[in-house]
Design a protein around this motif. Structure first.
Motif, PDB file in Angstrom:
ATOM      1  N   GLU A  10      84.376 189.612  49.467  1.00  0.00           N
ATOM      2  CA  GLU A  10      83.634 190.327  50.499  1.00  0.00           C
ATOM      3  C   GLU A  10      82.291 189.632  50.732  1.00  0.00           C
ATOM      4  OE1 GLU A  10      85.038 192.539  52.272  1.00  0.00           O
ATOM      5  OE2 GLU A  10      86.781 192.972  51.009  1.00  0.00           O
ATOM      6  N   TYR A  11      81.726 189.853  51.900  1.00  0.00           N
ATOM      7  CA  TYR A  11      80.475 189.198  52.283  1.00  0.00           C
ATOM      8  C   TYR A  11      79.385 189.406  51.238  1.00  0.00           C
ATOM      9  CZ  TYR A  11      76.716 187.417  55.198  1.00  0.00           C
ATOM     10  OH  TYR A  11      75.664 186.677  55.691  1.00  0.00           O
ATOM     11  N   TYR A  22      81.223 182.292  56.612  1.00  0.00           N
ATOM     12  CA  TYR A  22      81.465 183.618  57.172  1.00  0.00           C
ATOM     13  C   TYR A  22      80.587 183.850  58.404  1.00  0.00           C
ATOM     14  CZ  TYR A  22      84.116 185.449  53.074  1.00  0.00           C
ATOM     15  OH  TYR A  22      85.051 185.716  52.095  1.00  0.00           O
ATOM     16  N   MET A  26      81.897 184.593  62.248  1.00  0.00           N
ATOM     17  CA  MET A  26      81.522 185.766  63.033  1.00  0.00           C
ATOM     18  C   MET A  26      80.788 185.371  64.314  1.00  0.00           C
ATOM     19  SD  MET A  26      80.555 188.696  60.203  1.00  0.00           S
ATOM     20  CE  MET A  26      79.416 187.699  59.230  1.00  0.00           C
ATOM     21  N   SER A  31      82.205 188.387  66.486  1.00  0.00           N
ATOM     22  CA  SER A  31      82.742 189.497  65.705  1.00  0.00           C
ATOM     23  C   SER A  31      81.746 189.905  64.624  1.00  0.00           C
ATOM     24  CB  SER A  31      84.063 189.055  65.065  1.00  0.00           C
ATOM     25  OG  SER A  31      84.587 190.050  64.232  1.00  0.00           O
ATOM     26  N   ASP A  32      81.927 191.096  64.086  1.00  0.00           N
ATOM     27  CA  ASP A  32      81.066 191.547  63.002  1.00  0.00           C
ATOM     28  C   ASP A  32      81.833 191.711  61.696  1.00  0.00           C
ATOM     29  OD1 ASP A  32      82.584 193.767  63.599  1.00  0.00           O
ATOM     30  OD2 ASP A  32      80.885 195.146  63.782  1.00  0.00           O
ATOM     31  N   TRP A  33      83.016 191.076  61.601  1.00  0.00           N
ATOM     32  CA  TRP A  33      83.809 191.174  60.381  1.00  0.00           C
ATOM     33  C   TRP A  33      84.567 189.864  60.124  1.00  0.00           C
ATOM     34  CZ3 TRP A  33      89.302 191.266  60.370  1.00  0.00           C
ATOM     35  CH2 TRP A  33      89.894 191.303  61.636  1.00  0.00           C
ATOM     36  N   ASN A  35      88.150 188.316  58.610  1.00  0.00           N
ATOM     37  CA  ASN A  35      89.509 188.743  58.265  1.00  0.00           C
ATOM     38  C   ASN A  35      89.919 188.223  56.885  1.00  0.00           C
ATOM     39  OD1 ASN A  35      89.522 186.391  60.099  1.00  0.00           O
ATOM     40  ND2 ASN A  35      91.720 186.377  59.715  1.00  0.00           N
ATOM     41  N   ASN A  36      90.941 188.864  56.344  1.00  0.00           N
ATOM     42  CA  ASN A  36      91.333 188.654  54.953  1.00  0.00           C
ATOM     43  C   ASN A  36      91.760 187.232  54.626  1.00  0.00           C
ATOM     44  OD1 ASN A  36      90.721 191.291  54.355  1.00  0.00           O
ATOM     45  ND2 ASN A  36      92.817 192.025  54.637  1.00  0.00           N
ATOM     46  N   LYS A  39      88.756 185.559  53.498  1.00  0.00           N
ATOM     47  CA  LYS A  39      88.273 186.159  52.260  1.00  0.00           C
ATOM     48  C   LYS A  39      89.043 185.663  51.040  1.00  0.00           C
ATOM     49  CE  LYS A  39      86.593 190.428  54.381  1.00  0.00           C
ATOM     50  NZ  LYS A  39      86.790 191.897  54.444  1.00  0.00           N
TER      51      LYS A  39
END
Length: 138
Positions: A10-11, A22, A26, A31-33, A35-36, A39
């Protein structure tokens, strides 16, 4: 739903090198997320960075429009049996305007291409001379 082989990074738990990638993902995607896929790759920051740079370059605007690139990605992902990529790039294509009819047509082409490829691979017909590129004498 399948469980990842490695936990997701995670961030807030990411190293500065991973956060840099990351942040670029984004920013590039608006985007503000994250994706897996990214990650999981974050366990190897060099692979994460290299893969993101390659994806960013290949999927950037070029001779092919962004929707066409997503449709190709869907076709290859479906053929390779990559559930994650098929879902991811179907969502990407929908965001670029793909309709259900276009998706079904792509899947029809994928199915036909896979069938005729297997037939040609099994039967080994010689390639027609008309299909070969012409190479001028140098």
């Amino acid at each position: 739903m399948t469980a990842p082989i490695l936990p997701l990074v995670e961030y807030e738990d990411a190293s500065p090198q991973v956060r840099e990638v990351y942040d670029d993902i984004m920013e590039t995607r608006g985007s503000d997320w994250i994706n897996n896929f990214w990650k999981v790759l974050a366990h190897d920051p060099a692979t994460l960075k290299r893969t993101w740079q390659d994806v960013k370059q290949v999927m950037a605007p070029g001779a092919l429009d962004p929707l066409t690139k997503e449709l190709i990605y869907i076709a290859v992902s479906a053929t390779n049996g990559c559930e994650y990529c098929t879902y991811s790039h179907t969502a990407g294509a929908r965001a670029k305007g793909m309709t259900d009819a276009q998706l079904m047509e792509v899947m029809a082409v994928v199915g036909m291409a896979n069938e005729t490829n297997r037939l040609a691979n099994g039967l080994r017909p010689p390639v027609d001379a008309q299909f070969l590129p012409e190479h001028p004498e140098t």
